[in-house]
Design a protein around this motif. Structure first.
Motif, PDB file in Angstrom:
ATOM      1  N   PHE A 180       0.826  -1.193   0.000  1.00 26.57           N
ATOM      2  CA  PHE A 180       0.000   0.000   0.000  1.00 26.57           C
ATOM      3  C   PHE A 180       0.868   1.254   0.000  1.00 26.57           C
ATOM      4  N   PHE A 181       2.007   1.200   0.687  1.00 30.54           N
ATOM      5  CA  PHE A 181       2.868   2.365   0.855  1.00 30.54           C
ATOM      6  C   PHE A 181       3.584   2.763  -0.434  1.00 30.54           C
ATOM      7  N   LEU A 182       4.033   1.808  -1.216  1.00 34.20           N
ATOM      8  CA  LEU A 182       4.866   2.114  -2.377  1.00 34.20           C
ATOM      9  C   LEU A 182       4.193   3.032  -3.402  1.00 34.20           C
ATOM     10  N   PRO A 183       2.979   2.760  -3.861  1.00 36.90           N
ATOM     11  CA  PRO A 183       2.375   3.698  -4.822  1.00 36.90           C
ATOM     12  C   PRO A 183       2.041   5.053  -4.201  1.00 36.90           C
ATOM     13  N   ILE A 184       1.674   5.068  -2.922  1.00 34.86           N
ATOM     14  CA  ILE A 184       1.378   6.327  -2.250  1.00 34.86           C
ATOM     15  C   ILE A 184       2.647   7.173  -2.156  1.00 34.86           C
ATOM     16  N   ALA A 185       3.777   6.544  -1.833  1.00 38.98           N
ATOM     17  CA  ALA A 185       5.050   7.264  -1.741  1.00 38.98           C
ATOM     18  C   ALA A 185       5.452   7.813  -3.107  1.00 38.98           C
ATOM     19  N   ALA A 186       5.262   7.036  -4.159  1.00 39.66           N
ATOM     20  CA  ALA A 186       5.607   7.496  -5.506  1.00 39.66           C
ATOM     21  C   ALA A 186       4.739   8.690  -5.903  1.00 39.66           C
ATOM     22  N   LEU A 187       3.464   8.641  -5.603  1.00 36.60           N
ATOM     23  CA  LEU A 187       2.562   9.742  -5.920  1.00 36.60           C
ATOM     24  C   LEU A 187       2.933  10.996  -5.127  1.00 36.60           C
ATOM     25  N   SER A 188       3.245  10.832  -3.859  1.00 32.99           N
ATOM     26  CA  SER A 188       3.653  11.972  -3.040  1.00 32.99           C
ATOM     27  C   SER A 188       4.941  12.590  -3.558  1.00 32.99           C
ATOM     28  N   LEU A 189       5.886  11.756  -3.975  1.00 29.79           N
ATOM     29  CA  LEU A 189       7.138  12.260  -4.523  1.00 29.79           C
ATOM     30  C   LEU A 189       6.891  13.070  -5.804  1.00 29.79           C
ATOM     31  N   LEU A 190       5.983  12.600  -6.641  1.00 30.49           N
ATOM     32  CA  LEU A 190       5.658  13.356  -7.853  1.00 30.49           C
ATOM     33  C   LEU A 190       5.071  14.731  -7.531  1.00 30.49           C
ATOM     34  N   PHE A 191       4.168  14.779  -6.563  1.00 31.22           N
ATOM     35  CA  PHE A 191       3.577  16.062  -6.183  1.00 31.22           C
ATOM     36  C   PHE A 191       4.625  17.004  -5.588  1.00 31.22           C
ATOM     37  N   HIS A 192       5.488  16.476  -4.736  1.00 29.17           N
ATOM     38  CA  HIS A 192       6.521  17.316  -4.129  1.00 29.17           C
ATOM     39  C   HIS A 192       7.522  17.793  -5.174  1.00 29.17           C
ATOM     40  N   ALA A 193       7.871  16.944  -6.125  1.00 24.95           N
ATOM     41  CA  ALA A 193       8.788  17.342  -7.190  1.00 24.95           C
ATOM     42  C   ALA A 193       8.144  18.407  -8.083  1.00 24.95           C
ATOM     43  N   LYS A 194       6.867  18.255  -8.356  1.00 25.90           N
ATOM     44  CA  LYS A 194       6.148  19.237  -9.168  1.00 25.90           C
ATOM     45  C   LYS A 194       6.153  20.605  -8.494  1.00 25.90           C
ATOM     46  N   ASN A 195       6.036  20.633  -7.185  1.00 26.57           N
ATOM     47  CA  ASN A 195       6.032  21.881  -6.426  1.00 26.57           C
ATOM     48  C   ASN A 195       7.431  22.352  -6.061  1.00 26.57           C
TER      49      ASN A 195
END
Length: 79
Positions: free
Chosen positions: A48-63
């Motif tokens: 459960f954690f792996l896709p959530i972490a990847a999505l969070s990383l994308l949002f943080h990188a975008k910002n």
């Protein structure tokens, strides 16, 4: 899948995305309410954690909240 499972998964995802330990919510739900063995619940939590972490990383990188130079050295060091 019932509504309680969907609600627990949603809150675990939101807390996990915020860095507040959504895995704790998921582990408690799976072990207490779904009677899942702790080791199985921990494995489910990792999946459960792996896709959530990847999505969070994308949002943080975008910002522009991720310092790429700081992240690159530990990644390359492990290879």
């Amino acid at each position: 899948m019932n509504i309680a499972t969907i609600i627990a998964a949603f809150f675990a995802a939101v807390l996990g995305s915020l860095g507040m330990g959504g895995g704790g919510v998921l582990l408690i739900y799976l072990t207490v309410f779904q009677n899942m063995a702790q080791l199985d619940a921990q494995g489910m939590n990792l999946l459960f954690f792996l896709p959530i972490a990847a999505l969070s990383l994308l949002f943080h990188a975008k910002n522009k909240l991720v310092e790429r130079k700081v992240c690159l050295f530990p990644i390359l060091r492990e290879w």
